[in-house]
Structures are given as C-alpha cells and as structure tokens.
Design a protein around this motif. Sequence first.
Motif, PDB file in Angstrom:
ATOM      1  N   LYS A 149      18.956  -1.733  20.211  1.00  0.00           N
ATOM      2  CA  LYS A 149      17.697  -1.833  20.948  1.00  0.00           C
ATOM      3  C   LYS A 149      17.064  -3.184  20.681  1.00  0.00           C
ATOM      4  O   LYS A 149      17.121  -3.701  19.573  1.00  0.00           O
ATOM      5  CB  LYS A 149      16.746  -0.721  20.509  1.00  0.00           C
TER       6      LYS A 149
ATOM      7  N   LEU B 283      23.594 -10.697  24.739  1.00  0.00           N
ATOM      8  CA  LEU B 283      24.174  -9.877  25.806  1.00  0.00           C
ATOM      9  C   LEU B 283      23.563  -8.482  25.822  1.00  0.00           C
ATOM     10  O   LEU B 283      23.427  -7.846  24.778  1.00  0.00           O
ATOM     11  CB  LEU B 283      25.682  -9.767  25.624  1.00  0.00           C
ATOM     12  N   THR B 284      23.181  -8.039  27.015  1.00  0.00           N
ATOM     13  CA  THR B 284      22.673  -6.678  27.187  1.00  0.00           C
ATOM     14  C   THR B 284      23.519  -5.883  28.176  1.00  0.00           C
ATOM     15  O   THR B 284      23.290  -4.700  28.359  1.00  0.00           O
ATOM     16  CB  THR B 284      21.215  -6.690  27.676  1.00  0.00           C
ATOM     17  N   GLN B 285      24.476  -6.525  28.835  1.00  0.00           N
ATOM     18  CA  GLN B 285      25.391  -5.851  29.758  1.00  0.00           C
ATOM     19  C   GLN B 285      26.805  -6.300  29.456  1.00  0.00           C
ATOM     20  O   GLN B 285      27.207  -7.359  29.926  1.00  0.00           O
ATOM     21  CB  GLN B 285      25.038  -6.163  31.214  1.00  0.00           C
ATOM     22  N   PRO B 286      27.574  -5.645  28.641  1.00  0.00           N
ATOM     23  CA  PRO B 286      27.223  -4.436  27.882  1.00  0.00           C
ATOM     24  C   PRO B 286      26.282  -4.784  26.725  1.00  0.00           C
ATOM     25  O   PRO B 286      26.247  -5.921  26.273  1.00  0.00           O
ATOM     26  CB  PRO B 286      28.569  -3.948  27.347  1.00  0.00           C
ATOM     27  N   ASP B 287      25.563  -3.798  26.273  1.00  0.00           N
ATOM     28  CA  ASP B 287      24.532  -3.992  25.252  1.00  0.00           C
ATOM     29  C   ASP B 287      25.160  -4.141  23.865  1.00  0.00           C
ATOM     30  O   ASP B 287      25.117  -3.239  23.038  1.00  0.00           O
ATOM     31  CB  ASP B 287      23.549  -2.824  25.280  1.00  0.00           C
ATOM     32  N   THR B 288      25.752  -5.311  23.630  1.00  0.00           N
ATOM     33  CA  THR B 288      26.416  -5.567  22.356  1.00  0.00           C
ATOM     34  C   THR B 288      25.552  -6.369  21.405  1.00  0.00           C
ATOM     35  O   THR B 288      25.805  -6.392  20.206  1.00  0.00           O
ATOM     36  CB  THR B 288      27.723  -6.336  22.576  1.00  0.00           C
TER      37      THR B 288
END
Length: 79
Positions: free
Chosen positions: A2, A43-48
């Motif tokens: 998060k 990066l949030t897409q994917p949320d890594t």
Amino acid sequence: MKHNYLYLLLTALPVTLHAELTMDGQALEPEWAGATTVENLVLTQPDTGQVPEFQTTVRFAALPEGLAFFFENPQNAAV
C-alpha cells in the motif's frame, strides 16, 4: 504493498509561482526550478513497489489560475 498517497499530497504541497508558463512540453521557465518535485515514484501496475526502469519526475506548483504540472517521462529510444 500500500502507498500512502494522502501523505504524499499533504507533505508535498505545491509552491506558489507568479509566472506565465508556456504549455509547450518543455520546462524552460526558471520558475519550474523552484516547483515541488516528486521523483520517487514506483510501479503500481502490477503493484510491486519496484522502481521502474525509466523514472518519471513530476513537478507541480500553484498558480493564480490553478495547479500546474509537468511530467518528465523518459522512454526507451529503441521503442
């Protein structure tokens, strides 16, 4: 993972600029040098939460007319 975006917005409040910015895709005006800068995007897409290969920089400032944003998005020259 998060991310606390509200914290980012509250702690990175824009500075007030008194300038006429030209919307031409370049941040050549000296006022941009004093703008609030955010460089630690992940990066949030994917949320890594990883740092991307090409790091985006965001500058933003408050103007009498409203908020002004400038995004620097480096790209792979081979694409």
